[in-house]
Design a protein around this motif. Structure first.
Motif, PDB file in Angstrom:
ATOM      1  N   ARG A   1      73.201  72.546  71.586  1.00 39.38           N
ATOM      2  CA  ARG A   1      73.805  73.509  70.659  1.00 39.38           C
ATOM      3  C   ARG A   1      75.278  73.607  70.992  1.00 39.38           C
ATOM      4  NH1 ARG A   1      71.162  72.949  67.033  1.00 39.38           N
ATOM      5  NH2 ARG A   1      71.868  74.853  66.019  1.00 39.38           N
ATOM      6  N   PHE A   2      75.980  74.497  70.313  1.00 41.61           N
ATOM      7  CA  PHE A   2      77.407  74.598  70.616  1.00 41.61           C
ATOM      8  C   PHE A   2      77.908  76.005  70.450  1.00 41.61           C
ATOM      9  CE2 PHE A   2      76.715  72.824  66.411  1.00 41.61           C
ATOM     10  CZ  PHE A   2      77.323  73.786  65.591  1.00 41.61           C
TER      11      PHE A   2
ATOM     12  N   ALA B   1      82.688  66.999  59.262  1.00 45.33           N
ATOM     13  CA  ALA B   1      82.331  67.371  57.880  1.00 45.33           C
ATOM     14  C   ALA B   1      82.491  68.863  57.626  1.00 45.33           C
ATOM     15  CB  ALA B   1      80.886  66.952  57.601  1.00 45.33           C
ATOM     16  N   PHE B   2      82.550  69.649  58.695  1.00 40.53           N
ATOM     17  CA  PHE B   2      82.609  71.103  58.525  1.00 40.53           C
ATOM     18  C   PHE B   2      83.983  71.664  58.897  1.00 40.53           C
ATOM     19  CE2 PHE B   2      78.250  69.863  59.253  1.00 40.53           C
ATOM     20  CZ  PHE B   2      77.569  70.517  58.234  1.00 40.53           C
TER      21      PHE B   2
ATOM     22  N   ARG C   1      67.691  71.817  73.646  1.00 39.25           N
ATOM     23  CA  ARG C   1      68.374  71.279  72.477  1.00 39.25           C
ATOM     24  C   ARG C   1      69.868  71.387  72.671  1.00 39.25           C
ATOM     25  NH1 ARG C   1      65.001  70.772  68.205  1.00 39.25           N
ATOM     26  NH2 ARG C   1      66.767  70.713  66.777  1.00 39.25           N
TER      27      ARG C   1
ATOM     28  N   LYS D   1      79.302  77.556  57.628  1.00 40.86           N
ATOM     29  CA  LYS D   1      78.015  76.998  58.050  1.00 40.86           C
ATOM     30  C   LYS D   1      78.061  76.631  59.527  1.00 40.86           C
ATOM     31  CE  LYS D   1      77.277  74.704  53.617  1.00 40.86           C
ATOM     32  NZ  LYS D   1      77.272  73.370  52.997  1.00 40.86           N
ATOM     33  N   LEU D   2      79.176  76.072  59.902  1.00 43.84           N
ATOM     34  CA  LEU D   2      79.331  75.652  61.302  1.00 43.84           C
ATOM     35  C   LEU D   2      79.296  76.869  62.210  1.00 43.84           C
ATOM     36  CD1 LEU D   2      79.821  73.034  62.902  1.00 43.84           C
ATOM     37  CD2 LEU D   2      82.256  73.576  62.891  1.00 43.84           C
TER      38      LEU D   2
ATOM     39  N   ASP E   1      69.196  72.120  63.346  1.00 45.55           N
ATOM     40  CA  ASP E   1      68.684  73.491  63.465  1.00 45.55           C
ATOM     41  C   ASP E   1      67.476  73.629  62.543  1.00 45.55           C
ATOM     42  OD1 ASP E   1      68.152  76.125  63.713  1.00 45.55           O
ATOM     43  OD2 ASP E   1      70.165  76.825  63.147  1.00 45.55           O
TER      44      ASP E   1
ATOM     45  N   LYS F   1      79.741  64.491  63.002  1.00 40.77           N
ATOM     46  CA  LYS F   1      79.281  65.378  61.928  1.00 40.77           C
ATOM     47  C   LYS F   1      80.107  66.654  61.872  1.00 40.77           C
ATOM     48  CE  LYS F   1      74.460  63.886  61.638  1.00 40.77           C
ATOM     49  NZ  LYS F   1      73.090  64.241  62.041  1.00 40.77           N
ATOM     50  N   LEU F   2      80.680  67.070  63.050  1.00 42.04           N
ATOM     51  CA  LEU F   2      81.544  68.257  63.065  1.00 42.04           C
ATOM     52  C   LEU F   2      82.666  68.119  62.055  1.00 42.04           C
ATOM     53  CD1 LEU F   2      81.925  69.036  66.877  1.00 42.04           C
ATOM     54  CD2 LEU F   2      80.990  70.557  65.134  1.00 42.04           C
TER      55      LEU F   2
ATOM     56  N   SER G   1      77.910  79.628  61.576  1.00 41.68           N
ATOM     57  CA  SER G   1      76.577  80.234  61.605  1.00 41.68           C
ATOM     58  C   SER G   1      75.629  79.475  62.520  1.00 41.68           C
ATOM     59  CB  SER G   1      76.004  80.313  60.186  1.00 41.68           C
ATOM     60  OG  SER G   1      75.651  79.017  59.743  1.00 41.68           O
ATOM     61  N   LEU G   2      75.949  78.214  62.708  1.00 36.54           N
ATOM     62  CA  LEU G   2      75.062  77.418  63.561  1.00 36.54           C
ATOM     63  C   LEU G   2      75.405  77.554  65.045  1.00 36.54           C
ATOM     64  CD1 LEU G   2      74.842  74.237  61.342  1.00 36.54           C
ATOM     65  CD2 LEU G   2      72.924  75.676  62.013  1.00 36.54           C
TER      66      LEU G   2
ATOM     67  N   GLN H   1      77.677  66.449  53.216  1.00 32.58           N
ATOM     68  CA  GLN H   1      78.734  67.365  53.638  1.00 32.58           C
ATOM     69  C   GLN H   1      79.987  66.527  53.798  1.00 32.58           C
ATOM     70  OE1 GLN H   1      78.318  70.763  54.111  1.00 32.58           O
ATOM     71  NE2 GLN H   1      80.522  70.950  54.418  1.00 32.58           N
ATOM     72  N   ALA H   2      80.976  66.866  53.037  1.00 33.97           N
ATOM     73  CA  ALA H   2      82.245  66.128  53.055  1.00 33.97           C
ATOM     74  C   ALA H   2      81.989  64.633  52.887  1.00 33.97           C
ATOM     75  CB  ALA H   2      83.016  66.392  54.338  1.00 33.97           C
TER      76      ALA H   2
ATOM     77  N   PHE I   1      73.146  69.537  62.537  1.00 35.18           N
ATOM     78  CA  PHE I   1      73.078  69.907  63.935  1.00 35.18           C
ATOM     79  C   PHE I   1      71.662  70.259  64.370  1.00 35.18           C
ATOM     80  CE2 PHE I   1      77.378  70.840  62.373  1.00 35.18           C
ATOM     81  CZ  PHE I   1      78.077  69.890  63.115  1.00 35.18           C
TER      82      PHE I   1
ATOM     83  N   VAL J   1      79.443  63.012  53.624  1.00 37.70           N
ATOM     84  CA  VAL J   1      78.546  62.403  54.598  1.00 37.70           C
ATOM     85  C   VAL J   1      77.124  62.733  54.200  1.00 37.70           C
ATOM     86  CG1 VAL J   1      77.931  62.252  57.029  1.00 37.70           C
ATOM     87  CG2 VAL J   1      80.272  62.792  56.372  1.00 37.70           C
TER      88      VAL J   1
ATOM     89  N   TYR K   1      76.692  64.597  66.603  1.00 35.90           N
ATOM     90  CA  TYR K   1      77.299  65.893  66.312  1.00 35.90           C
ATOM     91  C   TYR K   1      78.812  65.769  66.206  1.00 35.90           C
ATOM     92  CZ  TYR K   1      72.946  68.512  67.179  1.00 35.90           C
ATOM     93  OH  TYR K   1      71.686  69.019  67.107  1.00 35.90           O
TER      94      TYR K   1
ATOM     95  N   ILE L   1      84.070  60.133  56.355  1.00 33.41           N
ATOM     96  CA  ILE L   1      83.948  61.566  56.088  1.00 33.41           C
ATOM     97  C   ILE L   1      85.030  61.955  55.108  1.00 33.41           C
ATOM     98  CG2 ILE L   1      84.178  63.866  57.121  1.00 33.41           C
ATOM     99  CD1 ILE L   1      82.828  62.626  59.623  1.00 33.41           C
TER     100      ILE L   1
ATOM    101  N   SER M   1      84.130  75.591  58.787  1.00 30.52           N
ATOM    102  CA  SER M   1      83.165  75.999  57.755  1.00 30.52           C
ATOM    103  C   SER M   1      82.289  77.129  58.273  1.00 30.52           C
ATOM    104  CB  SER M   1      82.298  74.809  57.354  1.00 30.52           C
ATOM    105  OG  SER M   1      81.115  75.259  56.764  1.00 30.52           O
TER     106      SER M   1
ATOM    107  N   VAL N   1      72.832  62.311  70.741  1.00 32.62           N
ATOM    108  CA  VAL N   1      72.854  63.491  69.860  1.00 32.62           C
ATOM    109  C   VAL N   1      74.267  64.038  69.749  1.00 32.62           C
ATOM    110  CG1 VAL N   1      72.021  65.864  69.595  1.00 32.62           C
ATOM    111  CG2 VAL N   1      70.450  64.050  70.292  1.00 32.62           C
TER     112      VAL N   1
END
Lengths: 601, 189
Positions: free
Chosen positions: B161-162, B51-52, B159, B179-180, A75, B48-49, B182-183, A139-140, A73, A142, B45, B90, B177, B41
Motif C-alpha cells: 500500500r502507500f 495515471a493519477f 499487501r 482516487k489516488l 484494492d 500506474k501512479l 482515497s487509496l 486511467q490516463a 493498486f 492506461v 504501481y 500514459i 487524483s 507489484v
C-alpha cells in the motif's frame, strides 16, 4: 315456425337502424383501444429498454471510472465496496471487475447469479431481458482492466405489473366487446321474440276480428229474431187493446142508433169517447217509448197533479186496491209533460195492480231531494216513489223492467211498453227512474225529476170538457188541405161545428191554386204528410211567400214531421185532436196573423 | 541541521527500527513469497501512479514527449520495471525508465523512485528534488522514519500500500487524483 326477417324488422323498429353503426363503432373503438394500448406499451417498453441500456452503460462507465484506482493498486475491498453499492440498484443482477490480464478482480452478484470467470471484450449485449455491458477501465489512457455489468431491463415485478395493466385494459376492452355483443344478441333475440309475438298477435287479432264478425252476424240474426218476436208481442198486445177499444166504439155506435133514450145515449157516447181516448193514449204510449213524440213540457206542481190523477187511478184499478198519496206541502215545481206524466203514473199503477192479484195498497209519495250528486244527476230534484205490496221481482227480472217489450204478462195482457214509457219519459224530462224489488216484499219504483227554475202557474180549475165554452168561428173562411177523405170530412164537420166556412183542397198544388184565385181566406189548416211533390211544410213556406200574413196551421199524427214543424215555427196540431184544442189553436193562429198584418201594415 | 536531527533520531531508535525492518521484511517475504514479487507489484504501481497525477505542462517538452521514471540510487527492481513499462504509454506518452546514482536538479524525471545510495543518501536526494515537479516515491520499508517523498510504499496485511504527503505534492506543483488519495493508507496534509 317463424320466419326471421331482420331487414324488415329493422325497418319496422326505428332505433334498430341507428344501432348497427353504433355497435360496429363500439367494437372498432374497443379494438383500437386495445391496439393503441398494446402499441403504447410496446413503444414505452422500447423506450424503457433503451433508457435502461443507457443507464446501465452510464453505471458501467461510472463503475469503470471509480474502480480504476482500486484496480491499479489492487484494492479489492474498495472495488468490492463499489460493486456492492452498485448492487443496491435492484436492476443490477451482477457486476465484476477484471484486471488488464482478464483475471477476475472483484465481483458482486445477487444470490443465484454468477459473473464470468474471465473478463470479456467490450460489448453491449441484450440477452433476453438482461443487458450485459462490458466497459474497459482506463486511467490516463492506461488500460487497467474492465468492468462487467449485467442488469435486468426491467425488474420482473414491474414488468408483470405493466403486463397486468395491459392485460386489464385488454380484458376491459374484451369485456366491452363481449357486453356489446351480448347486448346485441339479446336485442336481436328480443326483436325476434317481439316479431314472433307481433305475428302471433296479428294472427290472434285476425282470429278475433273474424270471431267478432261472426258474432256480429249472430247478434244481428238474434236481434232480428228478437225484433220479430217483439213485433209479434207488440202486435198481439196492441191489436188486442185496439180490438177492445174498437169493440167498445163500434158496439157503442151501433147501440147509439138503436136508442133514443138521452141518458143511455150519453152513457154510450161516454163509452165511445173513453175507448177513443184510450186508443189515443195507446199510440201516445208507443210514440213516447220510441221517444218520437215531442214533449209538451210545462211547469207543474206534482202535488196538484197527483190529486188530479187520483180519480183516474181509482177508476183504472180494482176495488181491492187502495191508493195512498203522501205529499208534503212546499214541493218544488218540475218541468214535465203532464199528459206523459199521467200515462207514466197510470202505467206504474197498472203494473202494481197486476202485481197484487189479492189486492193491497199502492203508496205514492213525493219529497224534495236537495243537492243530489249521483251519476249524471246534479242539482235539486223532486223524488216520486210508488210502492206496492205485490209479489216483487227477482233481481234479474227487476233489471229488465225498463226494457221495451219486456213483460211477464201473458200475450195479449200487456205490451211490455208500460214501464219503458216511464223510463223514456223520465229520461226525456232530465230525470232518472230506478226500481227496487224483492221477491215477496213488493216493488218500489223511484222517479227523480229536476226542480224547475220557474214556479208552476196557478192551474185553472179543470172544467168538464162538455161544459167548455167553444170559441166561435165567426164565419171565418178556412181552407182545409187533406188527402184523406174520411179524415177531411170529420175535420170539416168539426170546423163547421165551430162556425167556419170550409173549402177543401186535396193536395198542396190545389190549395195554392185555390188561394191564388180566392183571396178571401182567413186561415189554412193542412195535413203535413201528403202525396205529391209538396208536403205541408213546403205549402206553409209557399203560402208565407205568396200570401204574407195568412195564418197556416199544420196537423199530423207523425212525430218526425211534428218535430220539423216545430223547427220551422209553424203552428201544429197533433192528431188526434179534440174540438176544443182545434178551436183554440185556430183562434191563436188567426190572432197571431192579425198581429203580424197590423205590424207590417 | 536536518542531518543532525535525522542521525539523532536514527541513533535513538536504531534498535527499534532494525527490529521493525526485520519483522516487516520477514512478513513481506513470507506474504509475497519473494522480494522480487513485491518489487514487481511496486514496479507496476510506479508507472500506474502516473495515471493519477497531473504534471504542470512545463514538465514536458511536448504533448507526446515521453514520461520518465527515474530510479535514483540502488535499483531494487532490476528488470521488473523495464518489463512492466514495456509498451506502456500514459496519456499518450511513452514511459521510459532511467537510472541515476544521485539526484541532480532538472534531471527531466517526472517520477523519481528515491532509494538512496552510498553516494547520496535518500534524504539528500529528496532534498535535491524538492520544489521540482517530480513525483518522488520512496520505499518506507527500506528506511522507515526518514524523508519519504510524496508517495511512500508500505506493506500492510501482506499487501503493498502507500502513504501520500499531499503538502509536498502541492509544493511541487503536482495535482494528485482524488482516487489516488482515497487509496492511500494515510494522507498527510
Amino acid at each position: 315456425m317463424t320466419l326471421v326477417r331482420p331487414a324488415r324488422f329493422f325497418d319496422f323498429i326505428p332505433f334498430q337502424r341507428g344501432w348497427e353503426p353504433i355497435r360496429v363503432a363500439a367494437i372498432a373503438s374497443a379494438i383500437l383501444l386495445v391496439a393503441a394500448g398494446l402499441s403504447l406499451t410496446g413503444y414505452s417498453a422500447q423506450i424503457e429498454r433503451s433508457e435502461r441500456a443507457e443507464q446501465a452503460q452510464a453505471q458501467a462507465r461510472i463503475l469503470a471510472a471509480s474502480v480504476s484506482g482500486e484496480l491499479a493498486f489492487d484494492d479489492v475491498r474498495g472495488a468490492r465496496d463499489y460493486l456492492n453499492a452498485l448492487l443496491a440498484n435492484p436492476a443490477v443482477e451482477g457486476a465484476a471487475v477484471y484486471d488488464s490480464s482478464g483475471r477476475l478482480f472483484a465481483q458482486g452478484a445477487r444470490p443465484g447469479q454468477t459473473v464470468p470467470a474471465r473478463g470479456l471484450s467490450r460489448r453491449n449485449l441484450f440477452e433476453g431481458s438482461h443487458l450485459i455491458i462490458v466497459t474497459p477501465v482506463t486511467q490516463a489512457g492506461v488500460a487497467m482492466g474492465s468492468v462487467y455489468l449485467r442488469t435486468a431491463i426491467e425488474p420482473a415485478g414491474r414488468r408483470l405489473a405493466r403486463y397486468a395493466g395491459v392485460a386489464l385494459l385488454a380484458a376491459f376492452a374484451a369485456l366491452v366487446i363481449f357486453v356489446l355483443a351480448a347486448a346485441h344478441g339479446a336485442l336481436s333475440r328480443a326483436n325476434h321474440a317481439l316479431e314472433d309475438r307481433a305475428e302471433d298477435l296479428a294472427a290472434a287479432n285476425l282470429a278475433l276480428t273474424r270471431e267478432m264478425e261472426e258474432r256480429a252476424k249472430a247478434e244481428e240474426a238474434l236481434r232480428q229474431g228478437q225484433k220479430m218476436e217483439a213485433l209479434g208481442k207488440l202486435t198481439g198486445g196492441v191489436a188486442h187493446d185496439f180490438n177492445n177499444l174498437l169493440m167498445v166504439a163500434s158496439g157503442g155506435l151501433e147501440l147509439l142508433d138503436r136508442t133514443e133514450n138521452p141518458e143511455r145515449r150519453r152513457k154510450l157516447k161516454d163509452g165511445i169517447r173513453e175507448a177513443v181516448d184510450r186508443g189515443a193514449r195507446l199510440t201516445r204510449q208507443l210514440l213516447a217509448f220510441s221517444r218520437r213524440s215531442p214533449l209538451h213540457a210545462e211547469v207543474v206542481d206534482l202535488g196538484t197533479r197527483l190529486d188530479g190523477i187520483r180519480v183516474l187511478l181509482d177508476r183504472s184499478l180494482r176495488e181491492d186496491i187502495s191508493v195512498r198519496i203522501v205529499r208534503p206541502t212546499g214541493l218544488w215545481p218540475v218541468e214535465i209533460d203532464p199528459g206523459e206524466f199521467d200515462v207514466a203514473l197510470l202505467n206504474i199503477a197498472v203494473n202494481a195492480r197486476d202485481a197484487m192479484p189479492k189486492g193491497g195498497e199502492i203508496k205514492i209519495s213525493a219529497r224534495n231531494m236537495p243537492a243530489v250528486d249521483k251519476d249524471d244527476l246534479v242539482g235539486d230534484f223532486v223524488e216520486l216513489s210508488i210502492t206496492d205490496q205485490g209479489e216483487g221481482m227477482a233481481p234479474d227480472v227487476a233489471a229488465q223492467v225498463f226494457e221495451p217489450f219486456f213483460t211477464t204478462k201473458a200475450v195479449g195482457q200487456g205490451t211490455g211498453l208500460g214501464l219503458s214509457q216511464v223510463y223514456g219519459f223520465v229520461r226525456a224530462s232530465g230525470g232518472q227512474a230506478s226500481v227496487e224489488s224483492r221477491l215477496g216484499e213488493g216493488t218500489t219504483l223511484t222517479l227523480l225529476f229536476p226542480r224547475a227554475a220557474r214556479a208552476a202557474p196557478r192551474a185553472p180549475a179543470t172544467a168538464p170538457r162538455a161544459a167548455a165554452p167553444l170559441p166561435e168561428g165567426k164565419d171565418r173562411r178556412i181552407l182545409l188541405v187533406d188527402d184523406d177523405d174520411s179524415v177531411a170530412s170529420a175535420v170539416e164537420a168539426m170546423l163547421e161545428e165551430l162556425g167556419y166556412q170550409v173549402v177543401r183542397a186535396a193536395d198542396a198544388g190545389e190549395a195554392l191554386t185555390t188561394l191564388d184565385q180566392d183571396q178571401g181566406f182567413d186561415i189554412v189548416l193542412s195535413d203535413m204528410v201528403m202525396p205529391g211533390e209538396m208536403g205541408g211544410i213546403d205549402l206553409a213556406r209557399e203560402i208565407a211567400r205568396r200570401h204574407q200574413g195568412l195564418p197556416v196551421v199544420l196537423s199530423t199524427g207523425y212525430s218526425d214531421a211534428a218535430a220539423i214543424a216545430v223547427r220551422e215555427r209553424v203552428r201544429l196540431l197533433t192528431k188526434p185532436y179534440r174540438l176544443d184544442s182545434l178551436a183554440a189553436e185556430l183562434d191563436a193562429a188567426v190572432a197571431e196573423g192579425e198581429l203580424k198584418r197590423s205590424a207590417t201594415a | 541541521m536536518f542531518r543532525g536531527v535525522d542521525t539523532g533520531r536514527v541513533g535513538k531508535s536504531a534498535w527499534a527500527t532494525a527490529a521493525v525492518t526485520v519483522a516487516v521484511l520477514c512478513l513481506a517475504s513470507s506474504a509475497l513469497a519473494e522480494p522480487s514479487l513485491e518489487y514487481a507489484v511496486k514496479a507496476a504501481y510506479l508507472y500506474k501512479l502516473a495515471a493519477f497525477v497531473d504534471w504542470p505542462p512545463s514538465s514536458f517538452e511536448g504533448p507526446s514527449s515521453p514520461l520518465h521514471i527515474c530510479i535514483i540510487g540502488d535499483d531494487p527492481f532490476k528488470t521488473t520495471l523495464d518489463q512492466a513499462v514495456a509498451g506502456v504509454s500514459i496519456a499518450g506518452r511513452p514511459v521510459q525508465v532511467a537510472r541515476h546514482d544521485a539526484a541532480q536538479p532538472n534531471m527531466g524525471c517526472q517520477i523519481a523512485y528515491v532509494a538512496g545510495s552510498p553516494a547520496q543518501s535518500r534524504a539528500d536526494a529528496l532534498r535535491v528534488l524538492k520544489g521540482e515537479a517530480v513525483l518522488t516515491v520512496t520505499d518506507q520499508g527500506r528506511d522507515p522514519g526518514a524523508e519519504q517523498g510524496i508517495v511512500s510504499f508500505v506493506l500492510k496485511d501482506n499487501r503493498v500500500r502507500f502513504e501520500i504527503d499531499q503538502r509536498e505534492a502541492i509544493d511541487d506543483h503536482l495535482a494528485l487524483s482524488g482516487k489516488l488519495l482515497s487509496l492511500a493508507l494515510e494522507v498527510r496534509r
